[in-house]
Design a protein around this motif. Structure first.
Motif, mmCIF file in Angstrom:
data_model
loop_
_atom_site.group_PDB
_atom_site.id
_atom_site.type_symbol
_atom_site.label_atom_id
_atom_site.label_comp_id
_atom_site.label_asym_id
_atom_site.label_seq_id
_atom_site.Cartn_x
_atom_site.Cartn_y
_atom_site.Cartn_z
ATOM 1 N N ARG A 245 32.622 25.675 86.410
ATOM 2 C CA ARG A 245 31.493 26.539 86.074
ATOM 3 C C ARG A 245 30.184 25.825 86.404
ATOM 4 O O ARG A 245 29.936 24.723 85.935
ATOM 5 N N ILE A 246 29.386 26.467 87.228
ATOM 6 C CA ILE A 246 28.080 25.935 87.579
ATOM 7 C C ILE A 246 27.024 26.895 87.059
ATOM 8 O O ILE A 246 27.329 28.025 86.652
ATOM 9 N N GLY A 247 25.777 26.442 87.028
ATOM 10 C CA GLY A 247 24.754 27.305 86.461
ATOM 11 C C GLY A 247 23.349 26.949 86.885
ATOM 12 O O GLY A 247 23.124 26.153 87.802
ATOM 13 N N CYS A 248 22.412 27.536 86.180
ATOM 14 C CA CYS A 248 21.009 27.405 86.522
ATOM 15 C C CYS A 248 20.192 27.857 85.325
ATOM 16 O O CYS A 248 20.625 28.714 84.549
ATOM 17 N N VAL A 249 19.033 27.251 85.147
ATOM 18 C CA VAL A 249 18.035 27.748 84.203
ATOM 19 C C VAL A 249 16.837 28.221 85.009
ATOM 20 O O VAL A 249 16.299 27.459 85.826
ATOM 21 N N GLN A 250 16.456 29.451 84.808
ATOM 22 C CA GLN A 250 15.260 29.983 85.450
ATOM 23 C C GLN A 250 14.168 30.164 84.408
ATOM 24 O O GLN A 250 14.432 30.604 83.286
ATOM 25 N N LEU A 251 12.955 29.829 84.797
ATOM 26 C CA LEU A 251 11.789 30.092 83.965
ATOM 27 C C LEU A 251 10.963 31.170 84.652
ATOM 28 O O LEU A 251 10.557 31.006 85.813
#
Length: 422
Positions: A74-80
Motif C-alpha cells: 500500500r502506497i499513498g500521498c498527503v495532499q494539501l
C-alpha cells in the motif's frame, strides 16, 4: 423527499435533483485526480489557516510481489489543498508521497515557529505508523527551514524535525513518527483537544498535555503523548476488539474516556485511568461494524456513531442501552462530523449513498439534504470552520464542505445553506 440546500461549487458529482436550486457546475478538468484512492479529507481548524484542507490517499501497489506483508503493498500521498480566492475551487499547494494514509486529523491549536503559527496534522498509515506533520513557513530555501530549530507552544520545544517539500512548492514539516503496530494497518486517530478555545462558540478549554489515540487492524487501541521534546511516547496499548478497530475517539468533555468501534459490531467505552483490561460499557446495538464515533462539542453527553448497517445513531452517555434516535442514510456510514458552530447539524459520508446533512432537533433525527455521488464510494467529508468571503458567514448563510470519493479519485467542494437548514 428531502429539500436540498446544497450547491456544487467544484464538480465531482451531481447533487440530487430533489428541490435543488442554484447549482453551479464547473468544468470536469478542475477535478484533481492522481490515480490513487481518496480516503479522508479534513479542513484545518486553526485561525488564519481555515482555507487549507488535508487529503489522505491510498493505493494498492499492483507491482508488489510480496503478499506475505500486506502493508508493504500500500502506497499513498498527503495532499494539501487551499481554497481559491474566488471560493469556488480547491488548489493543490503540496503533494507529498508517503505510506498509504488511512486517517488524518488536525490539532485544534497550532504550534508557534519563530513567532509564526504552524498548524499540526496527525496521520496514521498502512504500515502501522503515527506521523505528526506541521504546515511549514514560506521559506526561501531548504537550508533556511532547517536552520529554524524551535517550535514554541507554551513550553513546547521541538528541536529535531525533517523538512518535507511538496511538489507544488509549499512545505510540510515532519515533526516526529512512531510505530504503533507491526505489519498491520493503523486505522484511525483522534486528538484530545477538540474543545480547545473556540471564540465563535465561547467554549474555553485548555489541555497542557497533547495526547492521541490510535486504533488498528489488530483490534488494539494505543494512547500516545506528544511530548514537549517533540517525540511521541506510547503510554498505553490494549486489545479492544476481536476484529479491526475501525474507529477511536476521545470524549471531548472528559478525555480520560475513550470510545472505540470495531468490525465485531461492538461499541466500547474505556476509562484510561484503569489498565483497560475490560471496557467500562459495551453496546451491541449495532448490527454491523462500527465505522466512526464523534462526541458533540456542544452537548456534553451526546455522541454520534456511524455503522456499516446504514444507520447513524445518536446516544446519551447517561443511558447507553439504546440510541435516543437513529437515521437510515441508505448506505454504510463511514464518517460522521458535527458542525463546528451549529449544535444540531452534522455531516455523514455514506459510501454508495453519497453524502448527507443530518439534523438532530428535540432528539429527533432526519436527513435534511443530500449530495449524490452517482454510486461512487463516499468516504471523506468535512465542514470548513467558516465561509471565507467578503460577507460574513451569517450574511452569506452558506458553509463550505469538502468531500472525497474513493475509486474515482475525486475531491468535491460544495456549500450548504445552513440558514435554510436551521
Amino acid at each position: 423527499m428531502t429539500a436540498n440546500y446544497i450547491d456544487a461549487l467544484w464538480e465531482g458529482s451531481t447533487p440530487l435533483t430533489a428541490d435543488c436550486t442554484e447549482v453551479v457546475y464547473m468544468p470536469d478538468f478542475l477535478m484533481r485526480t492522481l490515480g490513487m484512492n481518496y480516503l479522508i479529507v479534513k479542513w484545518c481548524p486553526c485561525e488564519d489557516f481555515l482555507n487549507f484542507c488535508a487529503v489522505g490517499l491510498y493505493q494498492l501497489d499492483e507491482q508488489a510481489t510480496d503478499d506475505a506483508i500486506a502493508t508493504q503493498r500500500r502506497i499513498g500521498c498527503v495532499q494539501l489543498y487551499k481554497l481559491a480566492e474566488t471560493c469556488d475551487r480547491l488548489e493543490v499547494v503540496a503533494d507529498i508521497d508517503c505510506e498509504a494514509v488511512l486517517d488524518v486529523k488536525w490539532q485544534q491549536t497550532p504550534l508557534t515557529l519563530e513567532g509564526n503559527s504552524q498548524p499540526v496534522l496527525g496521520m496514521v498509515t498502512a504500515q502501522g505508523n503515527l506521523c505528526i506533520l506541521a504546515l511549514g513557513c514560506d521559506f526561501d530555501d531548504e537550508q533556511q527551514l532547517v536552520n529554524c530549530k524551535k517550535f514554541d507552544w507554551g513550553n513546547f520545544l521541538v528541536n529535531n524535525f525533517t523538512p518535507v517539500f511538496g511538489s507544488f512548492g509549499e512545505q510540510m514539516v515532519e515533526l516526529c513518527e512512531t510505530s504503533i503496530v507491526k505489519d498491520q494497518l493503523a486505522l484511525s486517530l483522534d486528538w484530545n483537544d477538540r474543545r480547545e478555545t473556540l471564540s465563535e462558540s465561547s467554549i474555553i478549554f485548555h489541555s497542557a498535555i497533547r495526547r492521541i489515540v490510535v486504533s488498528d487492524q489488530a483490534g488494539d487501541i494505543s494512547e500516545v503523548e506528544f511530548l514537549p521534546s517533540g517525540n511521541l511516547e506510547i503510554l498505553k496499548q490494549w486489545h479492544a476488539h476481536d476484529f479491526p478497530a475501525w474507529t477511536v475517539a476521545y470524549n471531548c468533555w472528559n478525555t480520560t474516556t475513550v470510545f472505540s468501534g470495531g468490525d465485531d459490531c461492538k461499541f466500547h467505552v474505556w476509562d484510561t485511568r484503569t489498565n483497560c483490561s475490560h471496557p467500562s460499557i459495551t453496546s451491541k446495538r449495532h448490527e454491523m461494524g462500527v465505522c466512526n464515533i464523534q462526541s458533540s462539542i456542544f452537548r456534553e453527553n451526546v455522541i454520534a456513531t456511524g455503522c456499516y448497517d446504514e444507520y447513524a445513531r445518536f446516544w446519551d452517555l447517561r443511558s447507553l442501552k439504546r440510541p435516543f434516535t437513529e437515521i437510515n442514510t441508505g448506505g454504510g456510514v463511514w464518517r460522521v462530523q458535527w458542525h463546528p458552530s451549529e449544535p444540531s447539524l452534522l455531516l455523514s459520508a455514506d459510501m454508495h449513498a453519497g453524502f448527507h446533512v443530518l439534523s438532530i432537533e428535540d432528539d429527533q433525527g432526519q436527513v435534511l439534504s443530500s449530495y449524490n455521488t452517482n454510486n461512487e464510494l463516499a468516504y471523506g467529508v468535512s465542514w470548513q470552520k467558516s465561509f471565507p468571503s467578503k460577507a460574513s458567514s451569517q450574511e452569506n448563510g452558506r458553509d463550505l464542505v469538502a468531500s472525497c470519493t474513493f475509486y474515482d479519485a475525486k475531491v468535491q467542494l460544495w456549500s450548504v445553506s445552513t440558514t435554510m437548514l436551521t
